[in-house]
Design a protein around this motif. Structure first.
Motif, PDB file in Angstrom:
ATOM      1  N   MET A   1       0.848  -1.188   0.000  1.00  0.00           N
ATOM      2  CA  MET A   1       0.000   0.000   0.000  1.00  0.00           C
ATOM      3  C   MET A   1       0.885   1.240   0.000  1.00  0.00           C
ATOM      4  N   PHE A   2       0.390   2.309  -0.601  1.00  0.00           N
ATOM      5  CA  PHE A   2       1.199   3.518  -0.577  1.00  0.00           C
ATOM      6  C   PHE A   2       0.312   4.751  -0.637  1.00  0.00           C
ATOM      7  N   ILE A   3       0.920   5.880  -0.297  1.00  0.00           N
ATOM      8  CA  ILE A   3       0.276   7.178  -0.341  1.00  0.00           C
ATOM      9  C   ILE A   3       1.265   8.157  -0.930  1.00  0.00           C
ATOM     10  N   SER A   4       0.776   9.034  -1.807  1.00  0.00           N
ATOM     11  CA  SER A   4       1.633  10.077  -2.383  1.00  0.00           C
ATOM     12  C   SER A   4       1.126  11.443  -1.955  1.00  0.00           C
ATOM     13  N   ILE A   5       2.066  12.324  -1.644  1.00  0.00           N
ATOM     14  CA  ILE A   5       1.761  13.694  -1.222  1.00  0.00           C
ATOM     15  C   ILE A   5       2.499  14.633  -2.150  1.00  0.00           C
ATOM     16  N   SER A   6       1.751  15.460  -2.881  1.00  0.00           N
ATOM     17  CA  SER A   6       2.349  16.378  -3.855  1.00  0.00           C
ATOM     18  C   SER A   6       2.010  17.812  -3.503  1.00  0.00           C
ATOM     19  N   THR A   7       2.927  18.706  -3.883  1.00  0.00           N
ATOM     20  CA  THR A   7       2.678  20.132  -3.733  1.00  0.00           C
ATOM     21  C   THR A   7       3.349  20.869  -4.880  1.00  0.00           C
ATOM     22  N   THR A   8       2.905  22.086  -5.126  1.00  0.00           N
ATOM     23  CA  THR A   8       3.504  22.943  -6.147  1.00  0.00           C
ATOM     24  C   THR A   8       4.154  24.129  -5.471  1.00  0.00           C
ATOM     25  N   GLY A   9       5.058  24.805  -6.211  1.00  0.00           N
ATOM     26  CA  GLY A   9       5.775  25.929  -5.622  1.00  0.00           C
ATOM     27  C   GLY A   9       6.191  26.960  -6.631  1.00  0.00           C
ATOM     28  N   THR A  10       6.905  27.950  -6.145  1.00  0.00           N
ATOM     29  CA  THR A  10       7.430  29.040  -6.973  1.00  0.00           C
ATOM     30  C   THR A  10       8.894  29.226  -6.622  1.00  0.00           C
ATOM     31  N   ALA A  11       9.531  30.183  -7.325  1.00  0.00           N
ATOM     32  CA  ALA A  11      10.933  30.462  -7.039  1.00  0.00           C
ATOM     33  C   ALA A  11      11.103  30.969  -5.614  1.00  0.00           C
ATOM     34  N   GLU A  12      10.132  31.760  -5.124  1.00  0.00           N
ATOM     35  CA  GLU A  12      10.212  32.297  -3.768  1.00  0.00           C
ATOM     36  C   GLU A  12       9.935  31.214  -2.729  1.00  0.00           C
ATOM     37  N   ARG A  13       9.043  30.307  -3.045  1.00  0.00           N
ATOM     38  CA  ARG A  13       8.705  29.233  -2.118  1.00  0.00           C
ATOM     39  C   ARG A  13       8.693  27.917  -2.897  1.00  0.00           C
ATOM     40  N   PRO A  14       9.850  27.301  -3.116  1.00  0.00           N
ATOM     41  CA  PRO A  14       9.943  26.101  -3.956  1.00  0.00           C
ATOM     42  C   PRO A  14       9.167  24.926  -3.371  1.00  0.00           C
ATOM     43  N   ALA A  15       8.698  24.077  -4.285  1.00  0.00           N
ATOM     44  CA  ALA A  15       7.933  22.904  -3.859  1.00  0.00           C
ATOM     45  C   ALA A  15       8.770  21.943  -3.034  1.00  0.00           C
ATOM     46  N   THR A  16      10.084  21.976  -3.241  1.00  0.00           N
ATOM     47  CA  THR A  16      10.962  21.065  -2.492  1.00  0.00           C
ATOM     48  C   THR A  16      11.017  21.373  -0.999  1.00  0.00           C
ATOM     49  N   ASP A  17      10.372  22.463  -0.577  1.00  0.00           N
ATOM     50  CA  ASP A  17      10.227  22.708   0.859  1.00  0.00           C
ATOM     51  C   ASP A  17       9.493  21.558   1.535  1.00  0.00           C
ATOM     52  N   LEU A  18       8.776  20.766   0.740  1.00  0.00           N
ATOM     53  CA  LEU A  18       8.095  19.603   1.291  1.00  0.00           C
ATOM     54  C   LEU A  18       9.080  18.669   1.984  1.00  0.00           C
ATOM     55  N   GLY A  19      10.301  18.587   1.458  1.00  0.00           N
ATOM     56  CA  GLY A  19      11.312  17.744   2.079  1.00  0.00           C
ATOM     57  C   GLY A  19      11.691  18.213   3.463  1.00  0.00           C
ATOM     58  N   PHE A  20      11.743  19.544   3.666  1.00  0.00           N
ATOM     59  CA  PHE A  20      12.035  20.079   5.001  1.00  0.00           C
ATOM     60  C   PHE A  20      10.907  19.730   5.973  1.00  0.00           C
ATOM     61  N   THR A  47      11.178  19.101  -7.957  1.00  0.00           N
ATOM     62  CA  THR A  47      11.639  20.309  -8.627  1.00  0.00           C
ATOM     63  C   THR A  47      11.086  21.523  -7.898  1.00  0.00           C
ATOM     64  N   GLU A  48      11.522  22.666  -8.364  1.00  0.00           N
ATOM     65  CA  GLU A  48      11.044  23.910  -7.776  1.00  0.00           C
ATOM     66  C   GLU A  48       9.543  24.068  -7.968  1.00  0.00           C
ATOM     67  N   ALA A  49       9.030  23.537  -9.094  1.00  0.00           N
ATOM     68  CA  ALA A  49       7.618  23.707  -9.416  1.00  0.00           C
ATOM     69  C   ALA A  49       6.738  22.635  -8.797  1.00  0.00           C
ATOM     70  N   VAL A  50       7.215  21.387  -8.796  1.00  0.00           N
ATOM     71  CA  VAL A  50       6.404  20.272  -8.300  1.00  0.00           C
ATOM     72  C   VAL A  50       7.279  19.331  -7.480  1.00  0.00           C
ATOM     73  N   CYS A  51       6.733  18.881  -6.352  1.00  0.00           N
ATOM     74  CA  CYS A  51       7.454  17.905  -5.523  1.00  0.00           C
ATOM     75  C   CYS A  51       6.446  16.881  -5.020  1.00  0.00           C
ATOM     76  N   THR A  52       6.797  15.603  -5.161  1.00  0.00           N
ATOM     77  CA  THR A  52       5.929  14.517  -4.730  1.00  0.00           C
ATOM     78  C   THR A  52       6.710  13.560  -3.841  1.00  0.00           C
ATOM     79  N   ALA A  53       6.177  13.293  -2.675  1.00  0.00           N
ATOM     80  CA  ALA A  53       6.757  12.317  -1.757  1.00  0.00           C
ATOM     81  C   ALA A  53       5.825  11.128  -1.668  1.00  0.00           C
ATOM     82  N   VAL A  54       6.418   9.929  -1.645  1.00  0.00           N
ATOM     83  CA  VAL A  54       5.632   8.700  -1.586  1.00  0.00           C
ATOM     84  C   VAL A  54       6.069   7.887  -0.373  1.00  0.00           C
ATOM     85  N   LEU A  55       5.081   7.397   0.364  1.00  0.00           N
ATOM     86  CA  LEU A  55       5.335   6.440   1.427  1.00  0.00           C
ATOM     87  C   LEU A  55       4.812   5.094   0.962  1.00  0.00           C
ATOM     88  N   LEU A  56       5.724   4.135   0.812  1.00  0.00           N
ATOM     89  CA  LEU A  56       5.366   2.788   0.378  1.00  0.00           C
ATOM     90  C   LEU A  56       5.544   1.845   1.561  1.00  0.00           C
TER      91      LEU A  56
END
Length: 525
Positions: A1-20, A47-56
């Motif tokens: 089973m898995f779940i994916s969590i995605s977010t979008t971002g901008t140059a000022e607030r990049p999507a990779t902030d999801l990792g933090f 990426t700066e625009a899109v970041c997706t994290a998956v828990l498997l």
């Protein structure tokens, strides 16, 4: 089973902030051991625009059998093959909820030390779960149940019912949905909601539900569960239909809402039960006055005859209230601020009272009242006459309408004076019973209590205590404002100088006035 969590971002607030926020680096694949298998965290895109994290989550079926024997759907003893053939490795359930809490514990708490303040900002989130059980089990299930649970939280819900078998569409739909949630939500809130609602959708847990599950539910549900329209369903199913735990959780949630409405701590509100005997305002019995009875200047105090057993003031007060209720002819009675149920018990002993509703803000007091009244041992006929509910008397409540009489016994003095008009409106204006009985201490009599220091009130929680003139003035004003007549009378031994220890007001709506005249010369107003 898995779940994916995605977010979008901008140059000022990049999507990779999801990792933090998740405390998991996007450039790494990380592995975590859980009690029922192995969890992996990876980022298919970062990426700066899109970041997706998956828990498997890879479930170990052997571990599931060993640790879940006889527990939950996977270990049900009613199905010989259930422990070997089940949906646990594939459908999101309490297993995934526990993995979320194990792997993303800091994210669920809203902690982000590397980027302070980031966790407090809502993010545009898209959460996908390919297979979620939406078990009805008495409630409407499927996509409807998913929508009822998530939409009130601000999510846009896309729940597509999955077929039993795509090859045989005539078999119809399964109980599983493909779920996508879209919304702008704080990540910590999203994870807490999933932690609670995934087991609710599943309708089962893979572990024994112990009393500490109530604490977990209330912690994860802080800020959203108490106002959710499906509160009862969520609580009941999260706690695996253990009714005692469900009742405890609902009581604690109700108390938290009442405390928040009054801008007080829950402990301050739920203070109706202590370790002292009943009516501990001076030991609960009529005590020896400060002036000795043999003194020439002694005040005439009505004391029990020598050798007779002193009657507790609390008992005298209840007898006076019951007598006043008999005068009004009331059959359906409200005990507002019922405490531990002493008056409720007295009313139930009298067949003239066909229905008694006890109301108190304190869940502990209501629990104590239920024990004292032995509600669980009452006959069906007797239990139909009584009900105990939690509520704040400073707020209007539709449950209080339509009763013949209401009793406020030693209640008003526990309110801050600025809150008193709210109680007056809720009782006399909104509930509007035909009669209202109010008792309160007579502060003038306090000098007669030998154990009460000068200048002290009778109970630590009393916000005020009135003289006879002050009580009479308040009663007159309430009666005039809400269309009642009122008569005053003493309760307890009469003292020519300071009156009786308790003062009682009997309000009647409109109609004929109460012509009772007390020993202190007060009559109907």
């Amino acid at each position: 089973m898995f779940i994916s969590i995605s977010t979008t971002g901008t140059a000022e607030r990049p999507a990779t902030d999801l990792g933090f926020l998740l405390h998991k680096h996007p450039d790494k694949v990380q592995r975590f051991s859980t009690s029922h298998g192995v969890a992996h965290v990876l980022y298919p895109e970062a990426t700066e625009a899109v970041c997706t994290a998956v828990l498997l989550l890879e479930v170990d079926p052997v571990a599931l059998v060993r640790q879940g024997r006889g527990k939950g759907r996977g270990g049900s003893p009613d199905f010989a093959l259930a422990q070997y053939v089940n949906d646990r490795p594939y459908a999101a359930s309490s297993l995934l909820a526990v993995a979320l809490r194990t792997v993303f514990r800091s994210a669920m708490k809203g902690v982000c030390e590397l980027r302070p303040g980031l966790a407090g900002h809502p993010l545009p989130l898209r959460i996908s779960l390919p297979a979620v059980p939406a078990n009805g089990a008495g409630d409407s299930g499927g996509a409807d149940l998913v929508t009822r649970l998530f939409e009130p939280l601000g999510w846009q819900v896309d729940a597509a019912q999955l077929p039993l078998d795509e090859t045989f569409p005539e078999w119809g739909a399964s109980r599983y949905v493909r779920l996508t949630l879209t919304g702008t939500v704080r990540l910590s809130d999203a994870l807490q909601q999933l932690y609670v609602l995934l087991p609710v959708l599943d309708g089962a847990k893979h572990y024994w539900v112990a009393p500490d599950e109530v604490d977990k539910l209330l912690a994860a549900g802080e800020g959203w569960l108490g106002t959710h329209p499906e509160l009862a369903l969520i609580t009941r199913r999260y706690l695996a239909r253990r009714w005692s735990l469900t009742r405890l959780a609902l009581e604690r949630l109700a108390l938290a809402r009442l405390a928040e409405a009054d801008d007080r701590e829950a402990e301050e509100v739920d203070n109706a039960v202590d370790d002292l005997p009943e009516d501990q305002e001076t030991a609960g019995t009529i005590q020896t006055p400060l002036t000795e009875a043999s003194s020439a200047e002694a005040t005439s105090v009505e004391m029990p005859p020598a050798g007779a057993k002193a009657v507790p003031l609390a008992v005298q007060r209840r007898e006076a209230i019951v007598a006043a209720l008999h005068e009004t002819g009331a059959a359906r009675v409200l005990d507002l601020g019922c405490g531990q149920g002493e008056l409720v018990g007295a009313l139930l002993k009298d067949v003239r009272f066909t229905e008694v509703l006890g109301v108190d803000v304190s869940s502990r007091a209501l629990a104590a009242a239920a024990r004292k009244l032995r509600l669980d041992r009452m006959t069906e006929r007797q239990s139909a006459r009584v009900k105990l509910v939690q509520g704040a008397l400073t707020y209007t409540d539709a449950r209080l309408k339509g009763y013949d009489a209401a009793v406020l016994s030693e209640v008003i003095e526990h309110l801050d004076l600025p809150r008193l008009p709210a109680l007056e409106y809720a009782v006399f204006g909104a509930a509007r019973p035909a009669s209202v009985i109010v008792t309160t201490p007579n502060v003038e009599y306090n000098v007669r209590w030998e154990t009460l220091p000068a200048g002290h009130v009778r109970h630590a929680d009393h916000r005020f205590e009135w003289t006879r003139a002050e009580f009479a003035s308040w009663a007159d004003e309430v009666a005039r404002k809400y269309g009642y007549t009122v008569g005053l009378r003493p309760v307890g031994p009469w003292d020519d100088e300071v009156g009786a220890p308790t003062q009682l007001a009997l309000f009647r709506i409109g109609g004929a006035a109460d012509t009772t005249t007390s020993q202190e010369g007060s009559a109907t107003r």
